[in-house]
Design a protein around this motif. Structure first.
Motif, PDB file in Angstrom:
ATOM      1  N   SER A   2      96.164 -96.773 -14.352  1.00  0.00           N
ATOM      2  CA  SER A   2      95.447 -95.878 -15.256  1.00  0.00           C
ATOM      3  C   SER A   2      96.282 -94.620 -15.503  1.00  0.00           C
ATOM      4  O   SER A   2      97.216 -94.320 -14.755  1.00  0.00           O
ATOM      5  CB  SER A   2      94.096 -95.519 -14.663  1.00  0.00           C
ATOM      6  OG  SER A   2      94.266 -95.114 -13.336  1.00  0.00           O
ATOM      7  N   THR A   3      95.904 -93.895 -16.542  1.00  0.00           N
ATOM      8  CA  THR A   3      96.636 -92.669 -16.871  1.00  0.00           C
ATOM      9  C   THR A   3      95.867 -91.477 -16.319  1.00  0.00           C
ATOM     10  O   THR A   3      94.637 -91.445 -16.379  1.00  0.00           O
ATOM     11  CB  THR A   3      96.766 -92.534 -18.402  1.00  0.00           C
ATOM     12  OG1 THR A   3      97.352 -93.726 -18.892  1.00  0.00           O
ATOM     13  CG2 THR A   3      97.634 -91.354 -18.788  1.00  0.00           C
ATOM     14  N   ASN A  14     100.611 -85.922 -18.745  1.00  0.00           N
ATOM     15  CA  ASN A  14     100.051 -87.242 -18.414  1.00  0.00           C
ATOM     16  C   ASN A  14     101.043 -88.025 -17.570  1.00  0.00           C
ATOM     17  O   ASN A  14     102.255 -87.838 -17.700  1.00  0.00           O
ATOM     18  CB  ASN A  14      99.830 -88.089 -19.678  1.00  0.00           C
ATOM     19  CG  ASN A  14      98.871 -87.431 -20.621  1.00  0.00           C
ATOM     20  OD1 ASN A  14      97.783 -87.043 -20.220  1.00  0.00           O
ATOM     21  ND2 ASN A  14      99.291 -87.281 -21.869  1.00  0.00           N
ATOM     22  N   LEU A  16     101.254 -92.140 -15.311  1.00  0.00           N
ATOM     23  CA  LEU A  16     100.540 -93.339 -14.867  1.00  0.00           C
ATOM     24  C   LEU A  16     100.216 -93.176 -13.391  1.00  0.00           C
ATOM     25  O   LEU A  16     101.055 -92.686 -12.626  1.00  0.00           O
ATOM     26  CB  LEU A  16     101.418 -94.580 -15.048  1.00  0.00           C
ATOM     27  CG  LEU A  16     101.664 -95.007 -16.487  1.00  0.00           C
ATOM     28  CD1 LEU A  16     102.707 -96.123 -16.530  1.00  0.00           C
ATOM     29  CD2 LEU A  16     100.357 -95.483 -17.120  1.00  0.00           C
ATOM     30  N   TRP A  17      99.023 -93.551 -13.007  1.00  0.00           N
ATOM     31  CA  TRP A  17      98.649 -93.479 -11.584  1.00  0.00           C
ATOM     32  C   TRP A  17      98.989 -94.801 -10.930  1.00  0.00           C
ATOM     33  O   TRP A  17      98.624 -95.872 -11.419  1.00  0.00           O
ATOM     34  CB  TRP A  17      97.155 -93.190 -11.437  1.00  0.00           C
ATOM     35  CG  TRP A  17      96.628 -93.378 -10.047  1.00  0.00           C
ATOM     36  CD1 TRP A  17      95.748 -94.321  -9.619  1.00  0.00           C
ATOM     37  CD2 TRP A  17      96.963 -92.599  -8.882  1.00  0.00           C
ATOM     38  NE1 TRP A  17      95.502 -94.180  -8.277  1.00  0.00           N
ATOM     39  CE2 TRP A  17      96.246 -93.130  -7.803  1.00  0.00           C
ATOM     40  CE3 TRP A  17      97.813 -91.503  -8.662  1.00  0.00           C
ATOM     41  CZ2 TRP A  17      96.337 -92.622  -6.508  1.00  0.00           C
ATOM     42  CZ3 TRP A  17      97.905 -90.990  -7.385  1.00  0.00           C
ATOM     43  CH2 TRP A  17      97.177 -91.534  -6.327  1.00  0.00           C
ATOM     44  N   ALA A  25      92.317 -93.421  -9.291  1.00  0.00           N
ATOM     45  CA  ALA A  25      93.133 -92.316  -9.816  1.00  0.00           C
ATOM     46  C   ALA A  25      92.456 -90.981  -9.517  1.00  0.00           C
ATOM     47  O   ALA A  25      91.230 -90.901  -9.508  1.00  0.00           O
ATOM     48  CB  ALA A  25      93.298 -92.489 -11.316  1.00  0.00           C
TER      49      ALA A  25
END
Ligand SMILES: C[S@@+](CC[C@H](N)C(=O)[O-])C[C@H]1O[C@@H](n2cnc3c(N)ncnc32)[C@H](O)[C@@H]1O
Length: 387
Positions: A2-3, A14, A16-17, A25
């Motif tokens: 997820s972002t 931002n 990415l997790w 996240a």
């Protein structure tokens, strides 16, 4: 993946997790640096914030240690024998809560997996080993940065060191190189059991299955003992790749084939010897690595026993390698194990036992010490019961 977003110096950013154990996240990210005290960091983490570290890398490690020291003792004192099962669950729960809290210290990995912090090590090779190619190498230009928890990253670094150095396996006379997220054969007593148990009577060059091969260590030992052919399976794709690499390094690719499978290779094949060292403790795995340790409701053990007879040649034998730690922790009884063996239409032809030699056995402060001190590792030799 997820972002996640956060605001830094007035700019919205931002990334990415990424979490190997599926941690959600971060919901709220606070940017921190060397000025942050351990007490303040702990308070923020306890309130549910994640702390994005922008200071010196070594200071981040120290902050992690300082927070760890501030958390309550890892577990209660070693309990009496009767409370060991309860103590085991409490110990696991406490460890997971601690890990969740420490995991709130997060850092940014750049698009090439480098870290732009003072005194940061070069972790690109370690990250490539654990995570695969960075986004820019795999052609994905949509996003560059990745946010990861610092404890996870330290685990990635540690695993890469193990991978490069390898583990000396006396029974093989060679080193095995564990991969990230793959069960590492750091305990050699069960390997010695497999190296010494007599091969099925009258079959000098058996066809072998190694179910749940991990690094491939047992497949290699059996190939070295003269197996004509070894078919090794694992459900963890990382283990499959790791075992293949180890077989390559040991020059065994001609005789050991490694496939990704849920227990059994397809096509209802049969083998003269089927070896399985399943996860030893009933429980839910929380990561790929824990697939080697925890077996939900003993599903792997039960399915292995339940289908063993169908996969053996007429004079074939199954070798189940199991520590009795679960019995000492009250997670499974010996009678239950024997009943499962009998229900599967199998009989025990021999049992080879040994005592683990790892360092934790001597640690009397370990809350599970009473169980570990009595632990035995057993190789059960099983054959289909003749009606
Ligand atoms: C205790 S480790 C043993 C690894 C290796 N055989 C050894 O002795 O070092 C158990 C292995 O079983 C694998 N495993 C767990 N569930 C499985 C399943 N359903 N099918 C195949 N492999 C599985 C795990 O990924 C892990 O590699």
């Amino acid at each position: 993946m997820s972002t996640v977003s956060w605001t830094e110096n007035g700019t919205r950013r931002n990334a990415l997790w990424h979490s190997e154990n599926g941690t959600a996240a971060p919901a709220r990210i606070v940017v921190v640096d060397d000025r942050m005290s351990a007490n303040a960091a702990l308070r923020l983490a306890q309130s549910g914030s994640s702390l994005l570290w922008r200071g010196d890398f070594h200071n981040a490690r120290q902050l992690l240690r300082a927070i760890d020291r501030r958390l309550p003792e890892k577990s209660s004192p070693a309990p009496e024998r009767g409370d060991l099962g309860f103590s085991f669950h409490a110990h696991r729960q406490a460890r997971s809560e601690r890990a969740a809290l420490l995991g709130r210290i997060v850092i940014v990995l750049e698009h090439d997996h480098s870290i732009r912090l003072r005194r940061a090590p070069d972790v690109r090779a370690a990250c490539k080993h654990a995570y695969g190619k960075p986004t820019n190498e795999s052609g994905d230009v949509s996003s560059g940065m990745m946010l990861v928890s610092l404890p996870e990253l330290l685990g990635v670094i540690g695993a890469f060191q193990w991978h490069r150095k390898g583990i000396d396996i006396a029974a093989l006379g060679a080193r095995i190189h564990p991969g990230y997220g793959v069960f590492a054969p750091t305990r050699d007593e069960y390997i010695d059991l497999v190296a010494r148990a007599p091969l099925p009577h009258g079959i000098d060059h058996p066809v072998v299955f190694d179910i749940g091969t991990g690094t491939g260590v047992l497949a290699a030992v059996l190939a070295q003992r003269g197996a004509r052919e070894v078919l090794a399976t694992d459900i963890n794709p990382r283990a499959v790749q790791c075992a293949r690499e180890n077989m390559q390094q040991l020059g065994l690719t001609g005789r050991v084939r490694v496939v990704e499978a849920d227990l059994w290779p397809g096509n209802q094949q049969r083998a003269d010897l089927i070896v399985c060292n399943p996860p030893w403790l009933p429980g839910c795995p929380t990561s790929a690595l824990e697939l080697g340790i925890y077996d939900p409701a003993s599903d792997v053990l039960n399915r292995f026993l339940g289908n063993l007879a169908d996969h053996l040649t007429p004079h074939g034998e199954g070798w189940l390698i199991l520590s009795d730690l679960a019995e000492h922790l009250g997670l499974r009884t010996r009678d239950e194990l024997l009943a499962r063996i009998a229900d599967a239409g199998l009989e025990v032809t021999a049992r080879h036992e040994t005592t683990p030699r790892h360092a934790r056995i001597a640690d009397s402060t370990d809350p599970l010490h009473a169980a570990r001190a009595r632990e035995r590792t057993v190789l059960w030799r099983l054959t289909p019961r003749i009606p």
